[in-house]
Design a protein around this motif. Structure first.
Motif, PDB file in Angstrom:
ATOM      1  N   THR A  69       0.851  -1.185   0.000  1.00  9.79           N
ATOM      2  CA  THR A  69       0.000   0.000   0.000  1.00  9.79           C
ATOM      3  C   THR A  69       0.890   1.239   0.000  1.00  9.79           C
ATOM      4  OG1 THR A  69      -0.148  -0.160   2.403  1.00  9.79           O
ATOM      5  CG2 THR A  69      -1.980  -1.085   1.120  1.00  9.79           C
ATOM      6  N   ALA A  70       1.761   1.310  -1.013  1.00 10.35           N
ATOM      7  CA  ALA A  70       2.692   2.429  -1.168  1.00 10.35           C
ATOM      8  C   ALA A  70       2.626   2.933  -2.605  1.00 10.35           C
ATOM      9  CB  ALA A  70       4.114   1.984  -0.833  1.00 10.35           C
ATOM     10  N   TRP A  71       2.698   4.246  -2.771  1.00  9.54           N
ATOM     11  CA  TRP A  71       2.651   4.872  -4.094  1.00  9.54           C
ATOM     12  C   TRP A  71       3.767   5.885  -4.188  1.00  9.54           C
ATOM     13  CZ3 TRP A  71      -1.350   3.395  -1.183  1.00  9.54           C
ATOM     14  CH2 TRP A  71      -2.318   2.583  -1.774  1.00  9.54           C
ATOM     15  N   GLY A  72       4.344   6.014  -5.373  1.00  7.17           N
ATOM     16  CA  GLY A  72       5.393   6.998  -5.602  1.00  7.17           C
ATOM     17  C   GLY A  72       6.503   6.430  -6.439  1.00  7.17           C
TER      18      GLY A  72
ATOM     19  N   THR B   5       2.891   5.965   1.979  1.00  8.82           N
ATOM     20  CA  THR B   5       2.573   4.597   2.373  1.00  8.82           C
ATOM     21  C   THR B   5       1.449   4.578   3.402  1.00  8.82           C
ATOM     22  OG1 THR B   5       4.921   4.088   2.145  1.00  8.82           O
ATOM     23  CG2 THR B   5       3.590   2.470   3.302  1.00  8.82           C
ATOM     24  N   ASN B   6       0.644   3.536   3.334  1.00 13.95           N
ATOM     25  CA  ASN B   6      -0.311   3.241   4.392  1.00 13.95           C
ATOM     26  C   ASN B   6       0.158   1.930   5.003  1.00 13.95           C
ATOM     27  OD1 ASN B   6      -2.412   2.514   6.059  1.00 13.95           O
ATOM     28  ND2 ASN B   6      -3.993   3.125   4.630  1.00 13.95           N
ATOM     29  N   LEU B   7       0.764   2.004   6.172  1.00 16.65           N
ATOM     30  CA  LEU B   7       1.342   0.833   6.813  1.00 16.65           C
ATOM     31  C   LEU B   7       0.632   0.584   8.135  1.00 16.65           C
ATOM     32  CD1 LEU B   7       3.592  -1.316   6.630  1.00 16.65           C
ATOM     33  CD2 LEU B   7       5.078   0.299   7.840  1.00 16.65           C
ATOM     34  N   PHE B   8      -0.127  -0.491   8.198  1.00 21.81           N
ATOM     35  CA  PHE B   8      -0.888  -0.841   9.405  1.00 21.81           C
ATOM     36  C   PHE B   8      -1.762   0.327   9.877  1.00 21.81           C
ATOM     37  CE2 PHE B   8       3.139  -3.312   9.733  1.00 21.81           C
ATOM     38  CZ  PHE B   8       2.597  -4.546   9.415  1.00 21.81           C
TER      39      PHE B   8
ATOM     40  N   LEU C 240      -0.925  13.731   1.279  1.00 22.74           N
ATOM     41  CA  LEU C 240       0.021  13.283   0.255  1.00 22.74           C
ATOM     42  C   LEU C 240      -0.255  11.835  -0.141  1.00 22.74           C
ATOM     43  CD1 LEU C 240       3.280  14.990   1.564  1.00 22.74           C
ATOM     44  CD2 LEU C 240       2.082  15.519  -0.569  1.00 22.74           C
ATOM     45  N   LEU C 241      -0.581  10.983   0.822  1.00 24.75           N
ATOM     46  CA  LEU C 241      -0.919   9.589   0.527  1.00 24.75           C
ATOM     47  C   LEU C 241      -2.130   9.525  -0.406  1.00 24.75           C
ATOM     48  CD1 LEU C 241      -0.696   6.500   0.964  1.00 24.75           C
ATOM     49  CD2 LEU C 241      -2.081   6.810   3.023  1.00 24.75           C
ATOM     50  N   ASN C 242      -3.192  10.239  -0.067  1.00 24.56           N
ATOM     51  CA  ASN C 242      -4.400  10.232  -0.896  1.00 24.56           C
ATOM     52  C   ASN C 242      -4.132  10.821  -2.276  1.00 24.56           C
ATOM     53  OD1 ASN C 242      -5.938   9.010   1.084  1.00 24.56           O
ATOM     54  ND2 ASN C 242      -6.601  10.960   1.957  1.00 24.56           N
TER      55      ASN C 242
END
Length: 175
Positions: free
Chosen positions: A72-75, A102-105, A155-157
């Motif tokens: 669940t990571a982008w970039g 990243t969305n980590l846990f 930034l994640l979204n």
């Protein structure tokens, strides 16, 4: 710690405070300092405050946003996901190796990683037309970044929404 910062020196009346702020410096500053001359684009000869009007310490990169396979990571991560051009940071001896959200846990994390030996203590970043924020170097993490703030969530979204597309990323490297 993150906060909004100026995007360039003023185009009208300008003072050394504006130059110091743009360069992310504290204390005394001189027109003959190497980073001031670089900002003004004047390597030699006399320098005037007018040479510093409207100048920015930002470098623009094009980031091809991709999702990290199985994560669940982008970039961008060198050799794994996305693309970044240019990768070398002009005149610094550093190379960008990662810019990712990243969305980590359930935790939103934003990180910027470099290869090289001449790190600065903080970096400002603007993604497309979003606000500019400062990220502080973390030696223990080996990267600039932050987690679980409204900025990292935004930034994640944003990176998730741009998966498969290009974004403009501007960095401001502070001494």
């Amino acid at each position: 710690m993150n906060k909004n910062i100026n995007k360039a020196t003023p185009t009208g009346t300008i003072g050394l405070y504006d130059v110091r702020s743009e360069l992310g410096r504290g204390g005394q500053i001189s027109l003959n300092d190497s980073d001031v001359r670089k900002l003004a684009g004047r390597t030699g000869g006399q320098i005037a405050m007018s040479d510093l009007r409207g100048k920015s310490n930002q470098i623009t990169y094009t980031l091809d946003v991709r999702q990290w396979p199985g994560e669940t990571a982008w970039g961008f991560r060198n050799g794994t996901m996305g693309n970044l051009s240019p990768r070398n940071i002009e005149g610094s001896g550093l190379t960008l190796s990662e810019v990712r959200a990243t969305n980590l846990f359930g935790n939103s994390i934003f990180s910027i990683a470099l290869n090289g030996s001449k790190f600065t203590n903080k970096v400002g970043i603007v993604v497309d037309t979003l606000s500019e924020y400062i990220f502080v170097w973390s030696a223990s993490q080996g990267a600039y970044g932050d987690q679980n703030s409204s900025i990292t969530t935004n930034l994640l979204n944003y990176f998730k929404s741009k998966n498969g597309g290009a974004v403009k990323v501007k960095f401001r490297w502070f001494n």
